[in-house]
Design an enzyme around this catalytic site. Structure first.
Site: not given
Lengths: 89, 378
Positions: A25-27
């Site tokens: 998942k970002c970041p």
């Protein structure tokens, strides 16, 4: 505006490094990219494989903020994208 | 707790609270009936309608009360499309409208209509040339444009869009939820929507304004309330309180909006100076007075909101990890800006400069710690 660029641009140059950020998942994909971009020579291509929808917007935005070049984003057959970035400096 | 989430909901204005309590006692009866308490409720309802109409630049008979701002948008979009079915089935909208507009557009599309979504530039302003071209296309029944964006504060060129729509003979729906009571009402619309809890009124009151002469037909089963536009018994006490809040807010906003805008300027200026690798988002000048959004590179939005909450700040975010859908905000996506590490500060009336100073004091270390925890070397 986001754009799904097709293979016309940048397809001549194969990536010098592929970062597998699928499932992350970002970041995290962007942290991985920032950490590893200096492993390729200047003008070399890094391909980030990511399937978090945020990465599709955020990697080109990171390129803009960090003055690197977003070459193109290619859809992967199994979902997600290969997002190609050229190291500018 | 410093409350910095006015764009989600403005705290109830003290005058609205007073009006609500008073109206619960005298405005409870059915305003559609003929006996004394009913006449009293009707009088309160119509007085509130007149006041709200005046503040929004409308006539009282153009104003209907809905159960929420979202319902006002749904009815505004679907009712105008329904009323103009003979003109065509095309809907034009910007890519950064509130989800209520986009969800109504989705229903229209599933019913066989078509939707053209107009993109925005990096600051979130709609591409006016493309908007103008889109409304000129044959069969366009309605165009939608917000007065200001709810996530980044950018003000849209409503007057210019309205002129383009007028030239094309297409009605324009303006969602004024973020500016009603805070900025002068927009002009040139055919349909206007707003939400009372955004201006310090109670929840449960939306406003749907349909300009005289605009074709509109209810998409719902018909009911004789609110000029046949909105089904169900009006919440008279809440509507009375909504009018009191709008009156108070509009009276204060000339001064208060300038003060909040200066605080927003301070945040826009200081955050990139104090925190490395930050993108401040939205138009720096053409913006709502109370909203500022920025994204911090390499920071998880949820982690930052949790830390801010612990430090006593109520703030929201457009990052995907903070959304139930796990998708980043469609607004940030459409603008092509950083979506992770996103923070939206929206200042309520009376927000103190001291709280803003404290926010600016705690933020840099917080961001630094989260980055360190994620293994980011800066």
């Amino acid at each position: 505006m986001t754009s799904r660029q097709t293979a016309a641009e940048g397809s001549t140059q194969p990536p010098a490094l592929t970062i597998d950020a699928l499932g992350k998942k970002c970041p995290i994909p962007i942290i991985m990219l920032a950490e590893q971009i200096n492993q390729v020579p200047r003008n070399g291509i890094v391909s980030v494989l990511a399937d978090d929808p945020a990465a599709f917007t955020d990697i080109p935005a990171w390129c803009r903020l960090k003055s690197h070049h977003h070459v193109a984003s290619y859809e992967l057959p199994g979902g997600g994208w290969a997002i190609h970035v050229r190291r500018n400096y | 707790m410093a409350y910095f989430d006015a764009a989600s909901t403005e705290p109830l204005h003290p005058q609205a609270r007073e009006a609500l309590i008073a109206a619960l006692d005298v405005g409870w009866a059915d305003p559609a009936r003929l006996y004394g308490p009913a006449r009293r409720a009707r009088m309160l309802l119509e007085q509130a309608r007149t006041e709200i109409a005046e503040a929004l630049g409308a006539r009282p008979d153009e104003v209907s009360f809905t159960a929420s701002g979202t319902q006002a948008v749904h009815l505004g979009v679907l009712g105008t499309l329904h009323g103009r079915r003979r003109a065509g089935r095309r809907l034009v909208t910007s890519a950064v409208e509130h989800s209520s507009v986009l969800h109504a557009a989705g229903i229209h599309e599933r019913d066989g209509g078509s939707v053209e979504t107009i993109g925005v530039g990096r600051t979130g302003v709609v591409d006016l040339a493309a908007f103008g071209e889109a409304v000129l296309a044959g069969g366009t029944a309605l165009a939608c444009l917000q007065s200001a964006n709810h996530e980044v504060g950018t003000v849209q060129p409503v007057a210019e869009a309205a002129a383009l729509c007028a030239g094309a003979g297409v009605p324009l729906l303006v969602d004024a939820a973020q500016t009603a009571g805070r900025m002068p009402p927009p002009d040139g619309w055919s349909v206007l929507t707003a939400s009372a809890h955004k201006w310090g009124g109670p929840a449960g009151v939306g406003v749907l304004v349909v300009r005289k002469g605009t074709r509109w037909r209810t998409p719902l089963p018909e009911d004789d309330r609110e000029r046949r536009r909105v089904p169900g018994f009006e919440n008279v006490p809440a509507i009375v309180a909504a009018a009191a809040a709008l009156r108070a807010m509009a009276a204060e906003s000339a001064q208060e909006s300038a003060r909040l805008s200066a605080l927003v300027d301070r945040i826009r200026r200081e955050v990139p100076r104090l925190v490395p690798d930050v993108e401040v988002i939205g138009d720096p000048v053409a913006r709502a007075p109370h909203i500022v959004t920025f994204s911090c590179l390499y920071v998880e939005g949820e982690a930052l909101l949790t830390e801010l909450d612990k430090a006593g700040f109520a703030i929201s975010s457009g990052s995907s990890c903070t959304a139930s859908t796990l998708r980043p905000s469609h607004v940030l996506e459409a603008m092509g800006v950083l979506t992770h590490g996103n923070v939206r500060v929206s200042l309520p009336q009376g927000a103190s400069g001291t709280d803003v100073d404290r926010f600016l004091a705690v933020l840099p270390d917080m961001v630094k710690r989260i980055r360190e925890d994620a293994g980011v070397r800066t």
